[in-house]
Design a protein around this motif. Structure first.
Motif, PDB file in Angstrom:
ATOM      1  N   LYS A   1      -5.275  10.816   8.010  1.00 62.72           N
ATOM      2  CA  LYS A   1      -4.294   9.913   7.400  1.00 62.72           C
ATOM      3  C   LYS A   1      -3.230   9.489   8.405  1.00 62.72           C
ATOM      4  O   LYS A   1      -2.879   8.316   8.488  1.00 62.72           O
ATOM      5  CB  LYS A   1      -3.636  10.589   6.190  1.00 62.72           C
ATOM      6  CG  LYS A   1      -4.523  10.611   4.961  1.00 62.72           C
ATOM      7  CD  LYS A   1      -3.891  11.333   3.807  1.00 62.72           C
ATOM      8  CE  LYS A   1      -2.584  10.746   3.381  1.00 62.72           C
ATOM      9  NZ  LYS A   1      -2.033  11.361   2.165  1.00 62.72           N
TER      10      LYS A   1
ATOM     11  N   ARG B   1      -3.011   1.649  12.748  1.00 60.74           N
ATOM     12  CA  ARG B   1      -2.668   0.363  12.124  1.00 60.74           C
ATOM     13  C   ARG B   1      -1.366  -0.188  12.697  1.00 60.74           C
ATOM     14  O   ARG B   1      -1.227  -1.380  12.928  1.00 60.74           O
ATOM     15  CB  ARG B   1      -2.535   0.507  10.618  1.00 60.74           C
ATOM     16  CG  ARG B   1      -2.287  -0.850   9.942  1.00 60.74           C
ATOM     17  CD  ARG B   1      -1.804  -0.734   8.565  1.00 60.74           C
ATOM     18  NE  ARG B   1      -0.435  -0.229   8.618  1.00 60.74           N
ATOM     19  CZ  ARG B   1       0.295  -0.004   7.556  1.00 60.74           C
ATOM     20  NH1 ARG B   1      -0.212  -0.196   6.369  1.00 60.74           N
ATOM     21  NH2 ARG B   1       1.519   0.439   7.657  1.00 60.74           N
TER      22      ARG B   1
ATOM     23  N   GLU C   1     -12.656   1.150   7.595  1.00 56.61           N
ATOM     24  CA  GLU C   1     -12.756  -0.151   6.929  1.00 56.61           C
ATOM     25  C   GLU C   1     -11.425  -0.857   7.155  1.00 56.61           C
ATOM     26  O   GLU C   1     -10.386  -0.419   6.663  1.00 56.61           O
ATOM     27  CB  GLU C   1     -13.019   0.021   5.431  1.00 56.61           C
ATOM     28  CG  GLU C   1     -13.208  -1.279   4.717  1.00 56.61           C
ATOM     29  CD  GLU C   1     -13.511  -1.088   3.242  1.00 56.61           C
ATOM     30  OE1 GLU C   1     -13.181  -2.001   2.469  1.00 56.61           O
ATOM     31  OE2 GLU C   1     -14.050  -0.039   2.881  1.00 56.61           O
TER      32      GLU C   1
ATOM     33  N   ASP D   1      -4.977  -3.573   6.550  1.00 59.21           N
ATOM     34  CA  ASP D   1      -5.094  -2.362   5.745  1.00 59.21           C
ATOM     35  C   ASP D   1      -6.291  -1.596   6.287  1.00 59.21           C
ATOM     36  O   ASP D   1      -7.383  -2.144   6.430  1.00 59.21           O
ATOM     37  CB  ASP D   1      -5.316  -2.673   4.259  1.00 59.21           C
ATOM     38  CG  ASP D   1      -4.034  -3.072   3.548  1.00 59.21           C
ATOM     39  OD1 ASP D   1      -2.948  -2.754   4.079  1.00 59.21           O
ATOM     40  OD2 ASP D   1      -4.121  -3.672   2.476  1.00 59.21           O
TER      41      ASP D   1
ATOM     42  N   SER E   1      -8.694   1.825   5.870  1.00 54.90           N
ATOM     43  CA  SER E   1      -9.076   2.894   4.951  1.00 54.90           C
ATOM     44  C   SER E   1     -10.366   3.534   5.422  1.00 54.90           C
ATOM     45  O   SER E   1     -11.124   2.958   6.195  1.00 54.90           O
ATOM     46  CB  SER E   1      -9.232   2.364   3.521  1.00 54.90           C
ATOM     47  OG  SER E   1     -10.256   1.409   3.467  1.00 54.90           O
TER      48      SER E   1
ATOM     49  N   VAL F   1     -10.549  10.251   0.558  1.00 53.51           N
ATOM     50  CA  VAL F   1     -10.278   8.833   0.737  1.00 53.51           C
ATOM     51  C   VAL F   1      -8.875   8.707   1.300  1.00 53.51           C
ATOM     52  O   VAL F   1      -7.921   9.209   0.718  1.00 53.51           O
ATOM     53  CB  VAL F   1     -10.381   8.060  -0.597  1.00 53.51           C
ATOM     54  CG1 VAL F   1     -10.023   6.600  -0.399  1.00 53.51           C
ATOM     55  CG2 VAL F   1     -11.756   8.197  -1.201  1.00 53.51           C
TER      56      VAL F   1
ATOM     57  N   THR G   1      -6.115   5.822   2.985  1.00 50.17           N
ATOM     58  CA  THR G   1      -5.862   4.398   3.136  1.00 50.17           C
ATOM     59  C   THR G   1      -4.414   4.149   3.553  1.00 50.17           C
ATOM     60  O   THR G   1      -3.544   4.963   3.276  1.00 50.17           O
ATOM     61  CB  THR G   1      -6.181   3.632   1.836  1.00 50.17           C
ATOM     62  OG1 THR G   1      -6.027   2.236   2.068  1.00 50.17           O
ATOM     63  CG2 THR G   1      -5.313   4.074   0.689  1.00 50.17           C
ATOM     64  N   THR G   2      -4.209   3.025   4.211  1.00 49.40           N
ATOM     65  CA  THR G   2      -2.856   2.627   4.584  1.00 49.40           C
ATOM     66  C   THR G   2      -2.365   1.505   3.685  1.00 49.40           C
ATOM     67  O   THR G   2      -1.319   0.936   3.940  1.00 49.40           O
ATOM     68  CB  THR G   2      -2.805   2.149   6.047  1.00 49.40           C
ATOM     69  OG1 THR G   2      -3.650   1.024   6.188  1.00 49.40           O
ATOM     70  CG2 THR G   2      -3.205   3.245   6.996  1.00 49.40           C
ATOM     71  N   GLY G   3      -3.144   1.189   2.647  1.00 47.38           N
ATOM     72  CA  GLY G   3      -2.782   0.100   1.730  1.00 47.38           C
ATOM     73  C   GLY G   3      -1.459   0.372   1.065  1.00 47.38           C
ATOM     74  O   GLY G   3      -1.057   1.493   0.818  1.00 47.38           O
TER      75      GLY G   3
END
Length: 119
Positions: free
Chosen positions: A45, A52, A83, A92, A94, A114, A116-118
């Motif tokens: 993470k 990013r 992704e 974003d 992930s 899972v 994600t940076t969303g």
């Protein structure tokens, strides 16, 4: 008259004590197998968030993640597994992966992670 009242026995029997010890030992072994995967997940993470923020293209994000991957002992995910989706604010990033922990014989524990940076 001296009357003695029999004290009621209370506490844990030997079999009860052994049962408790076995359950605690099993939970400790399970915890020792799960904790490294959770530590790796938190490293992933952090690495995707840093990648990013430092990359301006999808390839730069993958390269940045690969550098952090080698430094952070990340083995479950590579830069190709990311992704990366372009958004109006940037990218974003992930990743979803499965970690299989062998227990006894054919039994194993499967954990789906899972990250994600969303926003």
């Amino acid at each position: 008259m001296n009357t003695r009242l029999a004290a009621k026995a209370s506490g844990l029997s030997l079999t009860g004590f052994l049962f408790v010890i076995v359950v605690v030992a099993l939970l400790a072994v399970l915890g020792l197998k799960i904790v490294p995967t959770v530590v790796e997940y938190s490293a992933i993470k952090k690495a995707i968030a840093n990648a990013r923020n430092t990359g301006t293209t999808a390839r730069e994000i993958q390269d940045s993640f690969e550098k952090q991957r080698s430094a952070g002992y990340i083995e479950s995910v590579t830069g190709k597994d990311l992704e990366i989706i372009k958004t109006a604010e940037g990218f974003d990033v992930s990743v979803a992966y499965e970690k299989r922990i062998p227990l006894v014989g054919p039994a194993s524990l499967v954990i789906d992670y899972v990250a994600t940076t969303g926003r």
